[in-house]
Design a protein around this motif. Sequence first.
Motif, short mmCIF file in Angstrom:
data_model
loop_
_atom_site.label_atom_id
_atom_site.label_comp_id
_atom_site.label_asym_id
_atom_site.label_seq_id
_atom_site.Cartn_x
_atom_site.Cartn_y
_atom_site.Cartn_z
N PHE A 1 24.45 -28.35 37.12
CA PHE A 1 23.88 -28.83 35.86
C PHE A 1 24.11 -27.72 34.85
N ASN B 1 10.65 -26.30 47.01
CA ASN B 1 10.82 -26.95 45.70
C ASN B 1 12.07 -26.41 45.00
N GLY B 2 12.82 -27.33 44.41
CA GLY B 2 14.01 -26.93 43.66
C GLY B 2 15.21 -26.63 44.54
N ALA B 3 15.11 -26.88 45.84
CA ALA B 3 16.21 -26.54 46.76
C ALA B 3 17.43 -27.44 46.56
N GLY B 4 17.22 -28.64 45.97
CA GLY B 4 18.35 -29.53 45.73
C GLY B 4 18.29 -30.84 46.49
N LYS B 5 17.15 -31.15 47.09
CA LYS B 5 17.03 -32.34 47.94
C LYS B 5 17.24 -33.63 47.13
N THR B 6 16.51 -33.74 46.04
CA THR B 6 16.65 -34.96 45.23
C THR B 6 18.04 -35.03 44.61
N THR B 7 18.60 -33.90 44.26
CA THR B 7 19.97 -33.91 43.72
C THR B 7 20.96 -34.45 44.75
N GLN C 1 11.41 -40.70 44.21
CA GLN C 1 10.30 -39.74 44.25
C GLN C 1 9.38 -40.19 43.12
N HIS D 1 8.12 -33.11 52.13
CA HIS D 1 7.51 -31.78 52.24
C HIS D 1 6.52 -31.68 53.40
N1 ATP Z 1 19.09 -33.47 35.63
C1 ATP Z 1 18.97 -32.16 35.78
N2 ATP Z 1 19.35 -31.31 34.81
C2 ATP Z 1 19.24 -29.97 34.97
N3 ATP Z 1 18.79 -29.37 36.10
C3 ATP Z 1 18.39 -30.17 37.09
C4 ATP Z 1 18.45 -31.60 37.00
N4 ATP Z 1 18.00 -32.13 38.18
C5 ATP Z 1 17.67 -31.08 38.95
N5 ATP Z 1 17.89 -29.92 38.31
C6 ATP Z 1 17.71 -28.58 38.87
O1 ATP Z 1 18.43 -28.55 40.08
C7 ATP Z 1 17.70 -27.83 41.08
C8 ATP Z 1 17.45 -28.74 42.27
O2 ATP Z 1 16.50 -29.74 41.87
P1 ATP Z 1 16.03 -30.93 42.82
O3 ATP Z 1 15.19 -31.82 41.99
O4 ATP Z 1 17.21 -31.51 43.49
O5 ATP Z 1 15.16 -30.14 43.89
P2 ATP Z 1 14.24 -30.71 45.06
O6 ATP Z 1 14.65 -30.00 46.29
O7 ATP Z 1 14.26 -32.18 45.06
O8 ATP Z 1 12.80 -30.17 44.60
P3 ATP Z 1 11.31 -30.82 44.82
O9 ATP Z 1 10.92 -30.47 46.22
O10 ATP Z 1 10.50 -30.07 43.81
O11 ATP Z 1 11.40 -32.29 44.55
C9 ATP Z 1 16.43 -27.32 40.40
O12 ATP Z 1 16.67 -26.01 39.95
C10 ATP Z 1 16.26 -28.29 39.24
O13 ATP Z 1 15.56 -27.67 38.18
#
Ligand code: ATP
Length: 257
Positions: A17, A42-48, A89, A210
């Motif tokens: 991003f 949190n923020g590890a990238g799972k949802t991405t 989520q 989680h």
């Molecule tokens: N659309 C976006 N634009 C910019 N940065 C993003 C975007 N989506 C996610 N990020 C960043 O990418 C990284 C991974 O985010 P992600 O949401 O995938 O984490 P996660 O593992 O799902 O976290 P959580 O457990 O909090 O849900 C984070 O640093 C987040 O801030």
Amino acid sequence: MSTENSLLAISGLTVSFGGLRALSDVHLEVKPGEVVGLIGPNGAGKTTAFNAICGLVKPDTGELFLDGHKHAWPQPHHLSELGIARTLQGVGLFGDLTVLENVMLGAQKFSHSGLISAALGRTGKDEKVLRERAQTALERVYATGIADRRADTLSYPDTKRVAIARALVSEPKILMLDEPAGGLGQQDIEWMNSLIRNLTAQMSVLIVEHHMDVVMTVCDRLYVLNFGEVISSGTADIVRRDPAVIAAYLGASKVNS
Ligand SMILES: Nc1ncnc2c1ncn2[C@@H]1O[C@H](COP(=O)(O)OP(=O)(O)OP(=O)(O)O)[C@@H](O)[C@H]1O
Ligand SMILES: [Mg+2]
């Protein structure tokens, strides 16, 4: 990585991003009948990772394999044809529709005459079939008693059941669940565990969660992400003893169990 026996596999997935690298060279695979967990702080990238599989973010690089064959990264509206369904989520139900109507909206691929009209407006064969499928999906999440309630009157645990029923109604081969136990109490977590395990006769499940007790109970295998990289993978027993995993969670001060 061999993808031959996989229902779904990703390899070399990198997503940025702007200047932030959210995922780096991630690989994972899901085999038939497996429950696979994707965990990490949190923020590890799972949802991405979920979003990449579902066509909601565009990978910089990486390959997707479905049934062992290389496949283009899907568009979100092609997912149900590919046998993939996901919950979000957060829940995302339409508050002013009934539970049954919300679930029927998950059945896009069975509708020949347009989603909204087929699901909600018209009578006829499509509508009857959709209604029956939605009823069956509600049975599978033990929620038939609330079919006629407006979604905005439900308790939080019931909204979670309905969100899963809505994903099940398209009869996916792979169900992707993003934090299905988020916000649930212990009793509701137990039915969620048994519900997820009961799905494996019909489908594979890829789950982001989680709650460690959920993950350790329901997952056959886990992948652990930290700062966008897979730092460990294997059975719950292997992963939970992996020093890299312990360090990542301690570093993030985040272990929910
Ligand atoms: N659309 C976006 N634009 C910019 N940065 C993003 C975007 N989506 C996610 N990020 C960043 O990418 C990284 C991974 O985010 P992600 O949401 O995938 O984490 P996660 O593992 O799902 O976290 P959580 O457990 O909090 O849900 C984070 O640093 C987040 O801030
Ligand atoms: Mg997330």
